[in-house]
Design a protein around this motif. Structure first.
Motif, PDB file in Angstrom:
ATOM      1  N   SER A  60       0.864  -1.505  -0.249  1.00 15.44           N
ATOM      2  CA  SER A  60       0.145   0.000  -0.263  1.00 15.44           C
ATOM      3  C   SER A  60       0.462   1.631  -0.309  1.00 15.44           C
ATOM      4  O   SER A  60       1.953   0.502   0.080  1.00 15.44           O
ATOM      5  CB  SER A  60      -0.543   0.070   1.456  1.00 15.44           C
ATOM      6  OG  SER A  60      -0.092   0.185   2.328  1.00 15.44           O
ATOM      7  N   LYS A  61       0.165   2.242  -0.307  1.00 16.82           N
ATOM      8  CA  LYS A  61       0.832   3.620   0.257  1.00 16.82           C
ATOM      9  C   LYS A  61       1.835   3.422   1.412  1.00 16.82           C
ATOM     10  O   LYS A  61       1.041   2.988   2.280  1.00 16.82           O
ATOM     11  CB  LYS A  61      -0.149   4.852  -0.118  1.00 16.82           C
ATOM     12  CG  LYS A  61      -1.062   5.287   0.825  1.00 16.82           C
ATOM     13  CD  LYS A  61      -1.512   6.226   0.768  1.00 16.82           C
ATOM     14  CE  LYS A  61      -2.620   6.619   2.163  1.00 16.82           C
ATOM     15  NZ  LYS A  61      -2.482   7.243   2.418  1.00 16.82           N
ATOM     16  N   GLY A  62       2.658   4.673   1.225  1.00 15.97           N
ATOM     17  CA  GLY A  62       3.493   4.631   2.379  1.00 15.97           C
ATOM     18  C   GLY A  62       3.032   5.468   3.777  1.00 15.97           C
ATOM     19  O   GLY A  62       1.331   6.177   3.938  1.00 15.97           O
ATOM     20  N   ASP A  64       3.004   8.331   7.057  1.00 13.48           N
ATOM     21  CA  ASP A  64       3.819   9.249   7.563  1.00 13.48           C
ATOM     22  C   ASP A  64       4.970   9.332   8.081  1.00 13.48           C
ATOM     23  O   ASP A  64       5.237   7.846   8.932  1.00 13.48           O
ATOM     24  CB  ASP A  64       2.994  10.288   8.316  1.00 13.48           C
ATOM     25  CG  ASP A  64       1.676  11.322   7.914  1.00 13.48           C
ATOM     26  OD1 ASP A  64       1.691  10.779   7.011  1.00 13.48           O
ATOM     27  OD2 ASP A  64       0.446  10.927   8.929  1.00 13.48           O
ATOM     28  N   GLN A  99      10.603   3.225   4.038  1.00 16.41           N
ATOM     29  CA  GLN A  99       9.900   2.062   3.974  1.00 16.41           C
ATOM     30  C   GLN A  99       9.715   2.014   2.609  1.00 16.41           C
ATOM     31  O   GLN A  99      10.009   3.390   1.455  1.00 16.41           O
ATOM     32  CB  GLN A  99       8.632   2.513   4.137  1.00 16.41           C
ATOM     33  CG  GLN A  99       8.582   4.362   4.036  1.00 16.41           C
ATOM     34  CD  GLN A  99       5.963   5.297   4.246  1.00 16.41           C
ATOM     35  OE1 GLN A  99       5.722   4.465   4.610  1.00 16.41           O
ATOM     36  NE2 GLN A  99       6.691   6.293   4.539  1.00 16.41           N
ATOM     37  N   LYS A 100       9.590   1.376   1.788  1.00 19.71           N
ATOM     38  CA  LYS A 100       9.129   1.202   0.356  1.00 19.71           C
ATOM     39  C   LYS A 100       7.531  -0.106   0.022  1.00 19.71           C
ATOM     40  O   LYS A 100       7.675  -1.029   0.996  1.00 19.71           O
ATOM     41  CB  LYS A 100      10.235   0.463  -0.511  1.00 19.71           C
ATOM     42  CG  LYS A 100      11.231  -0.837   0.233  1.00 19.71           C
ATOM     43  CD  LYS A 100      11.928  -1.595  -0.319  1.00 19.71           C
ATOM     44  CE  LYS A 100      12.237  -2.678  -0.054  1.00 19.71           C
ATOM     45  NZ  LYS A 100      13.575  -3.211  -0.901  1.00 19.71           N
ATOM     46  N   ARG A 101       7.680   0.108  -1.529  1.00 22.41           N
ATOM     47  CA  ARG A 101       6.628  -1.092  -1.591  1.00 22.41           C
ATOM     48  C   ARG A 101       7.246  -2.373  -2.119  1.00 22.41           C
ATOM     49  O   ARG A 101       8.221  -2.068  -2.728  1.00 22.41           O
ATOM     50  CB  ARG A 101       5.639   0.214  -2.956  1.00 22.41           C
ATOM     51  CG  ARG A 101       5.018   0.999  -3.075  1.00 22.41           C
ATOM     52  CD  ARG A 101       4.353   1.495  -3.835  1.00 22.41           C
ATOM     53  NE  ARG A 101       3.630   2.524  -3.372  1.00 22.41           N
ATOM     54  CZ  ARG A 101       2.039   2.365  -3.622  1.00 22.41           C
ATOM     55  NH1 ARG A 101       1.331   2.084  -4.725  1.00 22.41           N
ATOM     56  NH2 ARG A 101       1.443   3.382  -4.028  1.00 22.41           N
TER      57      ARG A 101
END
Length: 114
Positions: A60-62, A64, A99-101
């Motif tokens: 999913s999207k990162g 905060d 973080q990464k996908r």
């Protein structure tokens, strides 16, 4: 030393779960992280002080970077501190977050801080 842990982390601030489920999840994440990081450190020891980079991998999207990401990785941070035999607030360790996908995982990188 790099260890890849196949686990799903969730942002604690947004989680809607009963306290028993949250406790069970956190305890499992902390114990699994400590076990795998101890094993990796036996194979490749790193002398302190340490720079620890915690990378959350999720499809999913990162999250905060300033609040949700550290909260999602808190149990894993405690597990790394357990493996190092220190408190997570020990001044000998510097924590970094990234973080990464991809497929759910947590990548722990521990290196000597210069």
């Amino acid at each position: 030393m790099i260890a890849t842990l196949t686990m799903r982390t969730i942002p604690e601030g947004n989680a809607r779960e009963r306290w028993q489920g949250r406790h069970r999840r956190r305890k499992g994440q902390r114990n699994t992280t400590a076990l795998l990081v101890r094993h990796a450190l036996r194979a490749e020891p790193v002398a302190g002080p340490w720079l620890v980079t915690m990378t959350r991998v999720a499809p999913s999207k990162g999250l905060d970077l300033h609040d949700n990401l550290p909260m999602a990785l808190k149990a894993c941070v405690d597990g790394v501190a357990d493996a190092l035999g220190i408190d997570d607030a020990d001044p000998r360790v510097t924590w970094q977050y990234a973080q990464k996908r991809g497929s759910y995982a947590v990548i722990v990188s521990i290196e000597a801080r210069t």
